[in-house]
Design a protein around this motif. Structure first.
Motif, mmCIF file in Angstrom:
data_model
loop_
_atom_site.group_PDB
_atom_site.id
_atom_site.type_symbol
_atom_site.label_atom_id
_atom_site.label_comp_id
_atom_site.label_asym_id
_atom_site.label_seq_id
_atom_site.Cartn_x
_atom_site.Cartn_y
_atom_site.Cartn_z
ATOM 1 N N GLU A 159 55.378 58.970 50.314
ATOM 2 C CA GLU A 159 53.848 60.512 50.781
ATOM 3 C C GLU A 159 52.820 59.961 49.392
ATOM 4 N N PHE A 160 51.700 60.221 50.861
ATOM 5 C CA PHE A 160 50.571 59.251 50.269
ATOM 6 C C PHE A 160 49.703 59.941 49.122
ATOM 7 N N ASP A 161 49.562 58.989 48.154
ATOM 8 C CA ASP A 161 47.954 59.393 46.903
ATOM 9 C C ASP A 161 47.610 58.458 47.115
ATOM 10 N N PRO A 162 45.658 59.166 47.439
ATOM 11 C CA PRO A 162 44.934 57.778 47.398
ATOM 12 C C PRO A 162 45.249 57.508 46.029
ATOM 13 N N SER A 163 45.062 58.062 44.087
ATOM 14 C CA SER A 163 44.731 56.745 43.881
ATOM 15 C C SER A 163 45.882 56.782 43.265
ATOM 16 N N GLU A 164 46.502 56.571 43.928
ATOM 17 C CA GLU A 164 47.850 54.418 43.555
ATOM 18 C C GLU A 164 47.470 53.201 44.015
ATOM 19 N N VAL A 165 47.213 53.593 45.032
ATOM 20 C CA VAL A 165 46.286 52.690 45.766
ATOM 21 C C VAL A 165 44.865 52.125 45.015
ATOM 22 N N ASN A 166 44.518 52.672 44.287
ATOM 23 C CA ASN A 166 43.216 52.083 43.034
ATOM 24 C C ASN A 166 43.982 51.744 42.000
ATOM 25 N N LYS A 167 43.317 50.281 41.537
ATOM 26 C CA LYS A 167 43.677 49.455 40.688
ATOM 27 C C LYS A 167 42.937 48.383 40.302
ATOM 28 N N VAL A 168 42.662 47.831 38.852
ATOM 29 C CA VAL A 168 42.085 46.685 38.504
ATOM 30 C C VAL A 168 43.660 46.304 38.743
ATOM 31 N N VAL A 169 43.299 44.832 38.503
ATOM 32 C CA VAL A 169 44.689 43.807 38.818
ATOM 33 C C VAL A 169 44.068 42.072 38.337
ATOM 34 N N TYR A 170 44.780 41.325 38.359
ATOM 35 C CA TYR A 170 44.112 39.740 38.101
ATOM 36 C C TYR A 170 44.567 39.232 39.586
ATOM 37 N N GLY A 171 43.459 37.812 39.978
ATOM 38 C CA GLY A 171 43.594 37.373 41.108
ATOM 39 C C GLY A 171 42.279 36.885 41.558
ATOM 40 N N TRP A 214 44.156 36.878 46.356
ATOM 41 C CA TRP A 214 45.138 36.840 45.895
ATOM 42 C C TRP A 214 45.055 37.814 44.522
ATOM 43 N N THR A 215 46.138 38.464 44.247
ATOM 44 C CA THR A 215 46.772 39.723 43.538
ATOM 45 C C THR A 215 47.877 39.445 41.875
ATOM 46 N N SER A 216 47.845 39.960 41.716
ATOM 47 C CA SER A 216 49.289 39.742 40.394
ATOM 48 C C SER A 216 48.721 40.371 39.634
ATOM 49 N N ALA A 217 49.892 40.967 38.782
ATOM 50 C CA ALA A 217 49.588 41.600 37.777
ATOM 51 C C ALA A 217 48.692 41.046 36.395
ATOM 52 N N GLU A 218 49.592 39.855 36.325
ATOM 53 C CA GLU A 218 48.312 39.085 35.107
ATOM 54 C C GLU A 218 48.554 37.922 35.864
ATOM 55 N N PRO A 219 47.185 37.469 34.716
ATOM 56 C CA PRO A 219 46.635 36.469 34.780
ATOM 57 C C PRO A 219 47.854 35.268 35.356
ATOM 58 N N SER A 220 47.946 34.532 36.318
ATOM 59 C CA SER A 220 48.909 33.662 37.491
ATOM 60 C C SER A 220 48.363 32.270 37.835
ATOM 61 N N PRO A 221 48.864 31.089 37.462
ATOM 62 C CA PRO A 221 48.511 29.724 37.959
ATOM 63 C C PRO A 221 48.665 30.127 39.162
ATOM 64 N N GLU A 222 49.878 30.715 39.779
ATOM 65 C CA GLU A 222 50.488 30.653 41.337
ATOM 66 C C GLU A 222 48.875 31.531 42.241
ATOM 67 N N VAL A 223 48.589 32.169 42.348
ATOM 68 C CA VAL A 223 47.398 32.943 42.678
ATOM 69 C C VAL A 223 46.521 32.050 42.749
ATOM 70 N N CYS A 224 46.148 31.048 42.031
ATOM 71 C CA CYS A 224 44.689 30.327 41.585
ATOM 72 C C CYS A 224 45.494 28.914 42.453
ATOM 73 N N GLN A 251 36.815 32.345 42.756
ATOM 74 C CA GLN A 251 36.234 32.449 40.605
ATOM 75 C C GLN A 251 38.169 33.913 40.720
ATOM 76 N N ASP A 252 38.361 33.220 39.627
ATOM 77 C CA ASP A 252 39.228 34.346 39.393
ATOM 78 C C ASP A 252 38.687 35.173 38.415
ATOM 79 N N GLY A 253 39.507 36.970 37.782
ATOM 80 C CA GLY A 253 39.449 37.128 36.948
ATOM 81 C C GLY A 253 39.943 38.598 37.047
ATOM 82 N N TYR A 254 39.479 39.474 36.765
ATOM 83 C CA TYR A 254 40.771 41.148 36.877
ATOM 84 C C TYR A 254 39.562 41.327 37.793
ATOM 85 N N PHE A 255 39.196 42.807 38.627
ATOM 86 C CA PHE A 255 38.103 43.438 39.487
ATOM 87 C C PHE A 255 39.230 44.458 39.591
#
Length: 741
Positions: free
Chosen positions: A476-488, A544-554, A587-591
């Protein structure tokens, strides 16, 4: 596709009814349902059964088994029935074995006196091996043998005949009127009907003559000339031959019968026309459970002190059938399973089936299956309509429609059966075609819905990341669930010279060109598992995103940047003189990722300083003459890459300077010239950072002289010369401040 579903349902129904299994299926399921749903019907008047049961012998002080009774007992029964006005008396009992003394003679005298008795002729059948003259096996043959009543009884009877029943799994559904394997011998129900109609014999002969029947001269002129069972047998065989040889005779004589004024006479003569002009076997139309045809216990007829059963005192004009009929004993002999066999296991007796067959002939009320062509038409029509409805309508409407269609057809079939005894196919539409239509419909609806979902998913996936598409389509679609701040890591790129290009192309040509360009770049990005991709005019912003800082996404972003450069150069090369300068910023960081917009219209976007810095770095390429610039933090592990630090640069609109590096190439493909350039540039940059403007200027000048096409060296040389008079006085390393985007 809907028509195909209907054709499949129709074809399946046809396959069933045209197969050997089809008739049995309709008989055991469809006809059985029609009988049970209709329930008990009123049998015609003038037919009764005198039944022997397991108490009769005891009540009459006789042996338990009727075969051990004196035949005079049956003679007494005949006399009693004659006295009560019975019109025809039929025995469904085997009298082929002679009794000692005068028992058969006494019984014969009663039969002769009554002049209305029909006796049963036992018919047995078996397979018999054939042997040739030389003793060799010649296969098998089917042999039928008759066992007639004793000669004295046969001579006394008015008629003698068999009553064979096709018996399938102990069930009886049909009866014969004429047995072709016995030379078209009439069976007892047919004999009883002819005997019943003898008072109208002269009228019958006259009507046949008026209808143009041939061969009447060879027949007896009056009923009185019929003096023996052989006479009746020969007469009925003659009538049968006349009608068989003249197929339209039944219809012609029927018109004349309809004009007869007497109802009873008209009924009997019409029944005769149908008997002789019809088929040699019919489906039985049962009137209900055992005892539906009025049944009088044998002992009641013979007992003077026993009160007659209600409605059985006067048997005037009645055809009486005598045989074993116990309405309470499941193990009675001569019994047959029918649709009305109850939970107590009591079947219909042979004598009641005989009476039922006679009643069917008398009233022409036997069960009449529709013609094969009509059955085919019904099956095809039902299959097409049910299949189309189940497939074309939504499941919420299709399922009730198909079920409703089957119910309506079932109600109609039941009504026709109840009112006219016409047997329409029921089991095949209800138990084969309806489930088939529902199954095909549901599968079809599922596939159509699935196809639509896949189409929607494919359409959405063109605008949204795959993980978001899965969230939207699988729960079930909840628009608020796709809004988030991620590292990437954000990657920004645009097309150099887009403004000039757009001026030279028509809008549709420009759209086609840009779509091809973006497709080339998107392919490179997908190879590195990009999570989010946005297209705006001539620019691409992806992440490229991840929950926490990750060299892999860089690392994925850096690899993608190099592949995008190659893709842009390859795209330009395929179009001849087109010059495209790759420009990429990392550039990497949170967004923030999620929905942005208003007024009910939303876009899935990347927002934040990280994305903004990537875009600034992408623009910085224009001033440095580079292709791929990244914030230093992106290259936490620059293994396998040739990179060049370009110093701290305060990008336009930023409060703090960003350490910037240039990603030149993979180490494996880097040239000696590139590595030498990086080494010398690093030395010059060190003097710049230490604010030794003179030395830095000299070194950058030397680099320009040796590497004339190096953009960063030219940039720093120009920057130093433009800012000598306003050299920074702050503490710490020097940096470059950009005033333009």
């Amino acid at each position: 596709m809907g028509l195909g579903a209907g054709v499949v349902c129709a074809a399946l129904g046809l396959a069933v009814i045209l197969s050997p299994f089809g008739n049995e299926f309709e008989r055991t399921q469809g006809l059985d349902w029609l009988f049970k749903t209709r329930g008990k019907a009123t049998p015609p008047p003038g037919v009764a059964v005198v039944g022997i049961n397991n108490r009769t012998g005891r009540m009459l002080d006789l042996a338990r088994l009727p075969r051990d009774w004196p035949r005079s007992t049956h003679g007494m029964l005949v006399e009693r029935l004659v006295a009560r006005g019975a019109d025809i008396i039929v025995f469904d009992m085997d009298f082929s074995r002679a009794k000692p003394g005068d028992e058969d003679a006494d019984f014969a005298r009663a039969i002769t006196s009554a002049d209305r008795v029909v006796l049963f002729e036992w018919l047995s059948a078996h397979r018999e091996r054939l042997v040739s003259a030389n003793g060799q096996d010649a296969g098998w043959t089917w042999v039928e043998e008759k066992r007639s009543p004793t000669p004295v009884l046969a001579e006394a009877a008015s008629a003698i005949g068999p009553f064979p029943l096709p018996k399938i799994d102990q069930a009886a559904t049909e009866f014969w009127t004429f047995k072709s394997s016995l030379g078209d011998n009439a069976t007892i129900p047919a004999l009883a009907l002819q005997m019943k109609a003898l008072p109208y014999y002269e009228t019958w002969i006259a009507l046949l003559g008026q209808a143009g029947a041939s061969g009447l001269d060879a027949l007896p002129a009056t009923a009185e000339q019929l003096r023996s069972p052989d006479d009746i047998k020969a007469l009925m065989q003659a009538f049968r031959g006349i009608f068989v040889n003249d197929p339209s005779l039944a219809e012609r004589v029927g018109w004349r019968i309809d004009a007869q004024p007497d109802d009873k006479q008209r009924q009997l003569l019409a029944a005769l026309a149908t008997l002789y002009g019809g088929p040699d076997h019919y489906f039985l139309n049962f009137y209900g459970p055992p005892g539906s045809i009025p049944t009088i216990p044998y002992e009641d007829v013979l007992s003077d002190d026993r009160a007659p059963a209600p409605g059985t005192t006067d048997l005037a004009g009645t055809v009486v059938f005598i045989g074993y009929s116990d309405l309470f004993a499941p193990d009675q002999p001569d019994r047959f399973f029918t649709s009305f066999t109850g939970d107590d296991g009591v079947d219909l007796s042979g004598v009641e089936i005989m009476a039922t067959a006679f009643s069917n002939l008398l009233t022409q009320g036997n069960v009449r299956p529709v013609a094969l062509r009509t059955e085919i038409a019904i099956i095809v029509a039902f299959g097409l309509v049910a299949g189309l409805s189940g497939f074309l309508l939504p499941a919420t409407a299709g399922v009730p429609t198909v079920i409703g269609l089957a119910v309506l057809y079932g109600v109609f079939a039941q009504w026709r059966f109840n009112e006219t005894s016409v047997w329409l196919p029921l089991a095949t539409p209800a138990l084969v075609q309806m489930p088939c239509a529902l199954l095909i419909g549901l599968i079809g609806q599922y596939r159509l819905k699935r196809h639509a979902e896949q189409q929607v998913t494919r359409a959405i996936s063109m605008y949204l990341p795959e993980n978001i598409v899965q969230d939207l389509t699988q729960r079930e679609f909840d628009p608020s669930e796709v809004n988030k701040v991620v590292y990437g890591t954000c990657l920004a790129t645009d097309m150099s010279g887009f403004t000039t290009l757009s001026e030279t192309k028509k809008p549709e040509e420009l759209a086609e060109f840009m779509n091809s360009y973006f497709d080339e770049l998107a392919t490179a990005l997908k190879r590195h598992d990009v999570d989010i991709t946005e297209f705006h005019a001539d620019t691409i912003m992806c992440a490229w995103t991840s929950a926490e800082p990750s060299p892999e996404v860089c690392a994925k972003a850096v690899g993608a940047a190099l592949d995008v450069c190659d893709a842009i150069e390859r795209f330009a090369a395929q179009r001849g003189r087109l010059r495209l300068n790759p420009r990429i910023g990392l550039q990497d960081g949170y967004f923030y990722v999620g929905h942005t917009g208003g007024g009910g219209r939303m876009a899935y976007s990347i927002l934040g300083d990280t994305a903004n810095t990537a875009a600034r770095l992408e623009s910085l390429n224009k001033y440095l003459g580079t292709h791929v610039l990244a914030a230093e933090t992106v290259l936490k592990t620059p293994d396998g890459l040739l990179v060049r630090p370009l110093g701290d640069i305060l990008l336009s609109g930023k409060a703090d300077a960003t350490p910037v590096v240039e990603i030149i190439a993979k180490s494996a493909t880097a040239t000696d010239r590139q590595m030498a350039l990086c080494s010398k540039f690093s030395t010059a940059l060190t003097y710049f950072r230490e604010k030794d403007w003179v030395t830095a200027e000299q070194l950058f000048e030397t680099i320009r002289a040796e590497f004339g096409d190096d953009g960063p060296s030219q940039f720093y040389l120009s920057y130093i010369r433009g800012h000598k008079s306003s050299a920074p006085t702050f503490d710490g390393p020097a940096f470059v401040k950009m005033t333009e985007k």
